[in-house]
Design an enzyme around this catalytic site. Sequence first.
Site, short mmCIF file in Angstrom:
data_model
loop_
_atom_site.label_atom_id
_atom_site.label_comp_id
_atom_site.label_asym_id
_atom_site.label_seq_id
_atom_site.Cartn_x
_atom_site.Cartn_y
_atom_site.Cartn_z
CG ASP A 11 46.47 -37.39 18.58
OD1 ASP A 11 45.33 -36.91 18.48
OD2 ASP A 11 47.44 -36.76 19.05
CG ASP A 172 50.60 -36.25 21.64
OD1 ASP A 172 50.97 -35.13 22.06
OD2 ASP A 172 49.43 -36.46 21.26
#
Length: 221
Positions: A11, A172
């Site tokens: 990400d 995350d």
Amino acid sequence: MTSLPSIVGFDLDGTLVDTSRDLAAAVNHALGAAGRPTLPVARIITMVGGGARRMLAQALDATGGYDPDELDRLHDALLDYYAANICVDSTSYPGVVEALDALAERGVTLGIVTNKLERFTRPLLGQLGLAHRFAAIIGGDTLGNGMAKPSPEPIRTMIEGCGGGRAAFVGDSIYDVSAAHAAGIPALVYRGGFTLEGVDRLGADGVIDHYDQLVAMLERL
């Protein structure tokens, strides 16, 4: 003998790069255009992960609600501001560059899957000097038709773009964990990102507190 996955995807916001202040500035610019009070950075980063429109919708909800036309207008204002201020205060997290170097030295192919629009993802990575490291860069609009995380399709596309093989994903948020698991691959979570509470309850296959732990954690998957 332990071995690394042949592909590791990441990400972007809150995982590789701390974009919190630049994202918050864009959200607060849009709120200001609507005559709304601004929100602190710590509040805004809890809204990151589902794309800019969802982030703004949550900020508008927090400051009095909105109607669809207002959301459309302010979304355009947010994107215009962010495009002009995409890398004012954004920076990679401590240890990221060293971890990417270590993976590349071990022959791992790297990819990006983010819900940030691709037209912002590539310039941001370029300004940070990171773009050349990734064989595949998939943004929230790359596949069209709203095909973004938690859908597994962007991760599957990233794996294909990286040549195929055993893969893992680092993120995350719950969007990242859900998308990775739906794609059939393990997910690691970076504790220093934008999920401020409940990181250990996201269902990830491992959690790292610092990027100097990443290679060893990937070896244990």
